[in-house]
Enzyme design. Structure first.
Site, PDB file in Angstrom:
ATOM      1  N   GLU A  74       0.852  -1.189   0.000  1.00 59.08           N
ATOM      2  CA  GLU A  74       0.000   0.000   0.000  1.00 59.08           C
ATOM      3  C   GLU A  74       0.887   1.238   0.000  1.00 59.08           C
ATOM      4  O   GLU A  74       1.785   1.368   0.837  1.00 59.08           O
ATOM      5  CB  GLU A  74      -0.938   0.049   1.213  1.00 59.08           C
ATOM      6  CG  GLU A  74      -1.830   1.294   1.148  1.00 59.08           C
ATOM      7  CD  GLU A  74      -2.845   1.414   2.271  1.00 59.08           C
ATOM      8  OE1 GLU A  74      -3.797   2.210   2.098  1.00 59.08           O
ATOM      9  OE2 GLU A  74      -2.697   0.735   3.308  1.00 59.08           O
ATOM     10  N   GLU A  99       4.760   5.159   3.819  1.00 59.83           N
ATOM     11  CA  GLU A  99       4.102   6.354   4.361  1.00 59.83           C
ATOM     12  C   GLU A  99       5.187   7.337   4.799  1.00 59.83           C
ATOM     13  O   GLU A  99       6.206   6.917   5.365  1.00 59.83           O
ATOM     14  CB  GLU A  99       3.203   5.959   5.543  1.00 59.83           C
ATOM     15  CG  GLU A  99       2.618   7.105   6.336  1.00 59.83           C
ATOM     16  CD  GLU A  99       1.792   8.039   5.472  1.00 59.83           C
ATOM     17  OE1 GLU A  99       2.096   9.251   5.476  1.00 59.83           O
ATOM     18  OE2 GLU A  99       0.845   7.574   4.799  1.00 59.83           O
ATOM     19  N   ASP A 126       9.163   7.835   0.756  1.00 60.29           N
ATOM     20  CA  ASP A 126       8.405   8.135  -0.451  1.00 60.29           C
ATOM     21  C   ASP A 126       7.994   6.832  -1.142  1.00 60.29           C
ATOM     22  O   ASP A 126       8.822   5.976  -1.439  1.00 60.29           O
ATOM     23  CB  ASP A 126       9.291   8.981  -1.370  1.00 60.29           C
ATOM     24  CG  ASP A 126       8.644   9.301  -2.690  1.00 60.29           C
ATOM     25  OD1 ASP A 126       8.646   8.421  -3.576  1.00 60.29           O
ATOM     26  OD2 ASP A 126       8.147  10.425  -2.854  1.00 60.29           O
ATOM     27  N   ASP A 149      -3.932  11.963  -2.720  1.00 59.42           N
ATOM     28  CA  ASP A 149      -4.275  13.378  -2.729  1.00 59.42           C
ATOM     29  C   ASP A 149      -4.645  13.830  -4.138  1.00 59.42           C
ATOM     30  O   ASP A 149      -3.871  13.626  -5.074  1.00 59.42           O
ATOM     31  CB  ASP A 149      -3.078  14.194  -2.233  1.00 59.42           C
ATOM     32  CG  ASP A 149      -3.474  15.596  -1.818  1.00 59.42           C
ATOM     33  OD1 ASP A 149      -4.241  16.232  -2.569  1.00 59.42           O
ATOM     34  OD2 ASP A 149      -3.025  16.043  -0.751  1.00 59.42           O
ATOM     35  N   LYS A 153      -6.135  22.038  -7.394  1.00 60.30           N
ATOM     36  CA  LYS A 153      -5.829  23.145  -8.289  1.00 60.30           C
ATOM     37  C   LYS A 153      -5.128  22.635  -9.546  1.00 60.30           C
ATOM     38  O   LYS A 153      -4.237  21.787  -9.480  1.00 60.30           O
ATOM     39  CB  LYS A 153      -4.961  24.177  -7.576  1.00 60.30           C
ATOM     40  CG  LYS A 153      -5.670  24.849  -6.401  1.00 60.30           C
ATOM     41  CD  LYS A 153      -4.773  25.855  -5.704  1.00 60.30           C
ATOM     42  CE  LYS A 153      -5.494  26.506  -4.533  1.00 60.30           C
ATOM     43  NZ  LYS A 153      -4.620  27.478  -3.814  1.00 60.30           N
ATOM     44  N   ASP A 185     -12.528   9.674  -3.943  1.00 61.87           N
ATOM     45  CA  ASP A 185     -13.853  10.271  -3.822  1.00 61.87           C
ATOM     46  C   ASP A 185     -13.950  11.585  -4.597  1.00 61.87           C
ATOM     47  O   ASP A 185     -14.897  12.345  -4.394  1.00 61.87           O
ATOM     48  CB  ASP A 185     -14.225  10.504  -2.354  1.00 61.87           C
ATOM     49  CG  ASP A 185     -13.232  11.403  -1.634  1.00 61.87           C
ATOM     50  OD1 ASP A 185     -12.080  11.505  -2.089  1.00 61.87           O
ATOM     51  OD2 ASP A 185     -13.607  12.020  -0.611  1.00 61.87           O
ATOM     52  N   TYR A 226     -11.805   8.630   6.636  1.00 63.90           N
ATOM     53  CA  TYR A 226     -11.702   9.585   5.540  1.00 63.90           C
ATOM     54  C   TYR A 226     -12.777   9.316   4.483  1.00 63.90           C
ATOM     55  O   TYR A 226     -13.457  10.235   4.018  1.00 63.90           O
ATOM     56  CB  TYR A 226     -10.317   9.529   4.886  1.00 63.90           C
ATOM     57  CG  TYR A 226     -10.263  10.447   3.701  1.00 63.90           C
ATOM     58  CD1 TYR A 226     -10.026  11.805   3.870  1.00 63.90           C
ATOM     59  CD2 TYR A 226     -10.535   9.982   2.414  1.00 63.90           C
ATOM     60  CE1 TYR A 226     -10.055  12.665   2.800  1.00 63.90           C
ATOM     61  CE2 TYR A 226     -10.568  10.835   1.346  1.00 63.90           C
ATOM     62  CZ  TYR A 226     -10.316  12.185   1.540  1.00 63.90           C
ATOM     63  OH  TYR A 226     -10.357  13.033   0.476  1.00 63.90           O
ATOM     64  N   GLU A 227     -12.945   8.063   4.115  1.00 61.84           N
ATOM     65  CA  GLU A 227     -13.953   7.731   3.112  1.00 61.84           C
ATOM     66  C   GLU A 227     -15.350   8.102   3.601  1.00 61.84           C
ATOM     67  O   GLU A 227     -16.173   8.629   2.839  1.00 61.84           O
ATOM     68  CB  GLU A 227     -13.903   6.249   2.766  1.00 61.84           C
ATOM     69  CG  GLU A 227     -14.952   5.841   1.742  1.00 61.84           C
ATOM     70  CD  GLU A 227     -14.902   4.370   1.379  1.00 61.84           C
ATOM     71  OE1 GLU A 227     -15.861   3.895   0.736  1.00 61.84           O
ATOM     72  OE2 GLU A 227     -13.910   3.696   1.725  1.00 61.84           O
TER      73      GLU A 227
END
Length: 285
Positions: A74, A99, A126, A149, A153, A185, A226-227
């Site tokens: 992941e 992470e 990373d 993320d 913009k 989402d 978060y979801e």
């Protein structure tokens, strides 16, 4: 109206304080890190940043886990809600998470320990670099990138994780028949992901997509906080599932100091997190 020097200094102090507090572990996280990081966090040679990986780094995952098993990764595991559930659903697999946010990793260590989940190792680095430098070609059984993320913009779209360069890298690391599962989402990012992956050599949509081309929800993926917030705000959750074909796939060439996704932006794993409130009422970059 031009801001005064005193105002600018005050704002600067607020932003610096915000960044420091966001990156600081609380006492519980510090305790979890001290107790469990030596066993569950894999140290790797660092590049010029604390979360970068030296180009000559490598990890023998079978030796790290002490067993031969399918490898699942992941990228951007956040506080570990999905990671813990997925690892528990796949005890037959060696599961690795990348992470960049140390407090989130510390929370993950605590969660994994409370649930007695032992088939996970975490790299504080990373994720794109980790995939390139620490995973061999055709080594992966599954790759998970859930809620990366979206960088809303337009001028920041180059920072998005899923781009043609990263897609080529991911395809090269998946074993034939391996799955790359994604979710977001944000519809514009979902559409952009699908456009990139549909065009990526060596990847094909997994069977079972609906009439609009979206994959069914991955049954092993839990509904994270978060979801739930995204769904509560009225956003549709879009799932994607692509399978590596049998065709050979070469990873894209990269410079020795490449730092992230295809655009080379030093932006880490690009996963959504829940930061502290920004002192200026802005979202942090």
């Amino acid at each position: 109206m031009t801001s005064r020097p005193d105002d600018r200094r005050r704002v600067h102090r607020q932003v610096v304080s915000y960044v420091r507090r966001s990156a600081r572990m609380n006492p519980s996280q510090e305790k979890a890190w001290a107790a469990h990081a030596p066993r569950l966090v894999v140290e790797v040679p660092r590049g010029d940043r604390s979360t970068s990986i030296r180009p000559d780094a490598g990890v023998d995952w079978s030796a790290t886990f002490g067993r031969e098993a399918p490898l699942m990764i992941e990228i951007g595991s956040g506080r570990g809600e999905a990671l813990a559930a997925l690892a528990a659903a796949h005890p037959e697999a060696n599961v690795v998470a990348f992470e960049v946010f140390q407090p989130a990793v510390a929370s993950t260590l605590s969660l994994l320990t409370r649930r007695d989940i032992g088939n996970v190792r975490i790299v504080l680095a990373d994720g794109a670099q980790g995939l390139r430098r620490l995973v061999r070609p055709a080594e992966l059984a599954q790759l998970w990138t859930f809620f990366p993320d979206p960088w809303h913009k337009a001028r920041h779209h180059k920072r998005r994780l899923v781009d043609p360069g990263f897609a080529a890298l991911a395809a090269s690391r998946l074993a034939p028949g391996g799955h790359w599962r994604l979710a977001t989402d944000w519809e514009d990012y979902a559409l952009a992901m699908r456009e990139v992956l549909d065009a990526a050599p060596g990847l094909t949509p997994a069977p079972g997509a609906d009439a609009d081309g979206w994959a069914p929800r991955y049954a092993d993926r839990p509904v994270t906080k978060y979801e739930a917030r995204g769904a509560g705000a009225g956003r549709t959750i879009h799932d994607l599932d692509y399978v590596r074909t049998d065709d050979p796939v070469d990873a894209p060439a990269a410079d020795a100091d490449d730092v992230g996704a295809g655009a080379g932006e030093p932006v880490g794993d690009l996963v959504h997190r829940t930061p502290l409130a920004h002192p200026l009422g802005q979202d942090p970059l």
